[in-house]
Design a protein around this motif. Structure first.
Motif, PDB file in Angstrom:
ATOM      1  N   SER A  37      29.379   2.196  -3.184  1.00 33.42           N
ATOM      2  CA  SER A  37      30.430   2.913  -3.903  1.00 33.42           C
ATOM      3  C   SER A  37      31.218   3.846  -2.977  1.00 33.42           C
ATOM      4  O   SER A  37      32.423   4.016  -3.158  1.00 33.42           O
ATOM      5  N   LEU A  41      35.161   3.727  -2.438  1.00 29.72           N
ATOM      6  CA  LEU A  41      36.059   4.890  -2.500  1.00 29.72           C
ATOM      7  C   LEU A  41      36.971   4.953  -1.281  1.00 29.72           C
ATOM      8  O   LEU A  41      38.168   5.223  -1.406  1.00 29.72           O
ATOM      9  N   GLN A  45      41.030   4.532  -1.428  1.00 34.96           N
ATOM     10  CA  GLN A  45      41.896   5.617  -0.961  1.00 34.96           C
ATOM     11  C   GLN A  45      42.876   5.137   0.110  1.00 34.96           C
ATOM     12  O   GLN A  45      43.993   5.645   0.190  1.00 34.96           O
ATOM     13  N   ARG A  52      44.957   3.478  -8.005  1.00 27.59           N
ATOM     14  CA  ARG A  52      44.758   3.760  -9.428  1.00 27.59           C
ATOM     15  C   ARG A  52      43.378   3.339  -9.914  1.00 27.59           C
ATOM     16  O   ARG A  52      42.978   3.676 -11.024  1.00 27.59           O
ATOM     17  N   TRP A  55      38.708   5.453  -9.732  1.00 29.33           N
ATOM     18  CA  TRP A  55      37.704   5.912 -10.695  1.00 29.33           C
ATOM     19  C   TRP A  55      36.528   4.950 -10.805  1.00 29.33           C
ATOM     20  O   TRP A  55      35.415   5.381 -11.125  1.00 29.33           O
ATOM     21  N   GLY A  58      34.099   5.698  -8.122  1.00 27.87           N
ATOM     22  CA  GLY A  58      33.681   7.073  -8.371  1.00 27.87           C
ATOM     23  C   GLY A  58      32.637   7.165  -9.468  1.00 27.87           C
ATOM     24  O   GLY A  58      31.632   7.871  -9.346  1.00 27.87           O
ATOM     25  N   VAL A  59      32.864   6.437 -10.558  1.00 26.32           N
ATOM     26  CA  VAL A  59      31.886   6.410 -11.656  1.00 26.32           C
ATOM     27  C   VAL A  59      30.595   5.748 -11.182  1.00 26.32           C
ATOM     28  O   VAL A  59      29.496   6.204 -11.498  1.00 26.32           O
TER      29      VAL A  59
END
Length: 91
Positions: A37, A41, A45, A52, A55, A58-59
């Motif tokens: 994860s 990320l 980025q 978009r 998340w 991130g979750v």
């Protein structure tokens, strides 16, 4: 005659999914998921089309970190409980 609700000889039966080997394997899988994860990320980025969807990894990072902490806490409590039951270290 009433049965003793808390006899001395009764042991708690632990389910297979809460055993130490399963917890160690699940913890290792969750640590790999944390690294996956974090990589997601970084990619999200650095790629404008994916910004978009930041998340999603991130979750995934939050859930896998929660699982690692939960499993670690459970293993520490279990180890502490075993030490209280056997103070001489005879496991």
């Amino acid at each position: 005659m009433r049965l003793d609700p808390n006899p001395l000889f009764r042991r708690v039966i632990m389910p297979w999914y809460d055993s130490a080997p399963v917890c160690w394997v699940l913890g290792a899988v969750m640590v790999v998921t944390v690294f996956f994860s974090i990589t997601g990320l970084m990619v999200a980025q650095n790629t404008p089309e994916f910004k978009r969807f930041v998340w999603v990894p991130g979750v995934l990072l939050l859930l896998s970190l929660f699982m690692v902490l939960s499993i670690s806490w459970r293993m520490v409590q279990r180890r502490h409980q075993q030490k209280e039951e056997d103070p001489h270290g005879d496991f």
